[in-house]
Design a protein around this motif. Structure first.
Motif, PDB file in Angstrom:
ATOM      1  N   LEU A  61      33.107  69.634-116.765  1.00 25.68           N
ATOM      2  CA  LEU A  61      33.566  69.075-115.492  1.00 25.68           C
ATOM      3  C   LEU A  61      34.391  67.829-115.780  1.00 25.68           C
ATOM      4  N   SER A  62      35.308  67.513-114.886  1.00 25.32           N
ATOM      5  CA  SER A  62      36.073  66.282-115.031  1.00 25.32           C
ATOM      6  C   SER A  62      35.131  65.092-114.846  1.00 25.32           C
ATOM      7  N   GLU A  69      35.197  64.418-106.327  1.00 25.64           N
ATOM      8  CA  GLU A  69      34.680  64.302-104.970  1.00 25.64           C
ATOM      9  C   GLU A  69      35.743  64.744-103.953  1.00 25.64           C
ATOM     10  N   MET A  70      36.999  64.417-104.247  1.00 25.57           N
ATOM     11  CA  MET A  70      38.085  64.825-103.355  1.00 25.57           C
ATOM     12  C   MET A  70      38.172  66.358-103.303  1.00 25.57           C
ATOM     13  N   ARG A  73      35.309  67.560-101.217  1.00 28.16           N
ATOM     14  CA  ARG A  73      35.464  67.185 -99.809  1.00 28.16           C
ATOM     15  C   ARG A  73      36.508  68.060 -99.099  1.00 28.16           C
ATOM     16  N   VAL A  74      37.683  68.200 -99.739  1.00 33.91           N
ATOM     17  CA  VAL A  74      38.760  68.975 -99.117  1.00 33.91           C
ATOM     18  C   VAL A  74      38.358  70.445 -99.005  1.00 33.91           C
ATOM     19  N   GLY A  75      37.754  70.958-100.071  1.00 29.55           N
ATOM     20  CA  GLY A  75      37.334  72.359-100.060  1.00 29.55           C
ATOM     21  C   GLY A  75      36.331  72.625 -98.951  1.00 29.55           C
ATOM     22  N   GLU A 101      31.705  76.651-103.453  1.00 30.83           N
ATOM     23  CA  GLU A 101      31.546  75.644-104.498  1.00 30.83           C
ATOM     24  C   GLU A 101      32.949  75.265-104.971  1.00 30.83           C
ATOM     25  N   PHE A 102      33.178  73.973-105.090  1.00 28.41           N
ATOM     26  CA  PHE A 102      34.512  73.492-105.466  1.00 28.41           C
ATOM     27  C   PHE A 102      34.354  72.517-106.629  1.00 28.41           C
TER      28      PHE A 102
END
Ligand SMILES: [Zn+2]
Length: 277
Positions: A61-62, A69-70, A73-75, A101-102
């Protein structure tokens, strides 16, 4: 999406394993296009989720918490908007069993993809092109559209029909379940590749562009940002590392034309209470 992996020649028996329930004909939400769906959604999703877990276990993961988080949130915001839209029309069943899941994964790839059932990955390499939250909404709207329109199921179904033909297909459909279950286990091993196994067709890509604009608009993101985003992608294409996101997609010019054509429809969803359909 999004693939560098060519279709591997699967044995017919393996394809037969996927055919557990004949759903046959379905309709894509919003566009109303008829599609052939041969796979049980719950079986496909189960395989998809397992494959996604495997992928996530082997890809970092990054550690950019803010960007990760962005992405979440957007997903989530777009998925929520689509769920509300379908619920208001008594069509929540379309997303039954989906587990959104994003995740933002570390990688140079300018890419994003979505596996059946709502499992999405965005690579950090795409962030400079995405630029901001609305740019990200263009990408996630498109990927969520692939999931909502069940393009994975449709693509595999098309391959099944193509490879097995009528007689073999009906045998597979009426096949003994222990055999199917056995082969299904084998299929789980391929889970990690499931999302990238079959490139989407042009029809599906164009449909994902159209739905993606509508879905981002439903969530309150200005769909006009898509033109700028795809122009940035095109500019990146001329760079030393062409974006994978473009590899299976309609050519740049054609895509910009399509998006321009689709925008008025999407703006109806953006500008206020919409009651299309
Ligand atoms: Zn796509």
């Amino acid at each position: 999406m999004v693939t560098k992996t060519a279709l591997k020649p699967w044995p017919a028996t393996l394809f037969a394993a996927f055919v557990l329930v004949l759903v046959s004909c379905a309709e894509v939400p919003v566009t109303g296009r008829n599609q052939l769906l041969l796979l049980s959604e719950s079986d496909l999703n189960a395989m998809s989720f397992q494959g996604y877990r495997k992928f996530m276990a082997t890809h970092p993961l990054s550690d950019d918490q803010q960007a990760a988080e962005m992405v979440r949130r957007v997903g989530r915001r777009i998925a929520d908007a689509v769920e509300r839209y379908l619920a208001a029309r008594g069509k929540s069943h379309i997303l039954q069993g989906y587990r959104w899941e994003f995740n933002l994964v570390e990688g140079k790839e300018m890419n994003a993809w979505c596996m059946p059932g709502g499992k999405v990955v965005v690579y950090t390499g795409l962030l400079p092109v995405v630029k901001n939250e609305t740019g990200l909404a263009v990408v996630l709207g498109h990927e969520i559209a692939h999931a909502v329109a069940r393009h994975g199921n449709e693509r595999i179904s098309q391959e099944l029909a193509l490879r097995l033909g009528g007689a073999a297909l009906s045998t597979a459909l009426s096949g003994a379940s222990p055999v199917v279950a056995g082969i299904l286990k084998q299929a789980y091993g391929l889970g990690a590749d499931l999302g990238v196994l079959l490139p989407y067709s042009r029809v599906q890509e164009t449909e994902a562009d159209r739905l993606g604009l509508i879905f981002m608009a439903m969530a309150g993101y200005d769909p006009r940002a898509a033109l700028d985003f795809w122009k940035r992608m095109l500019a990146a294409e001329k760079g030393p590392r062409p974006p994978e996101l473009l590899s299976t997609h309609p050519s740049g010019r054609k895509r910009l034309e399509n998006i321009t054509r689709f925008l008025p429809e999407a703006l109806k969803y953006y500008n206020g209470p919409v009651k299309p359909e």
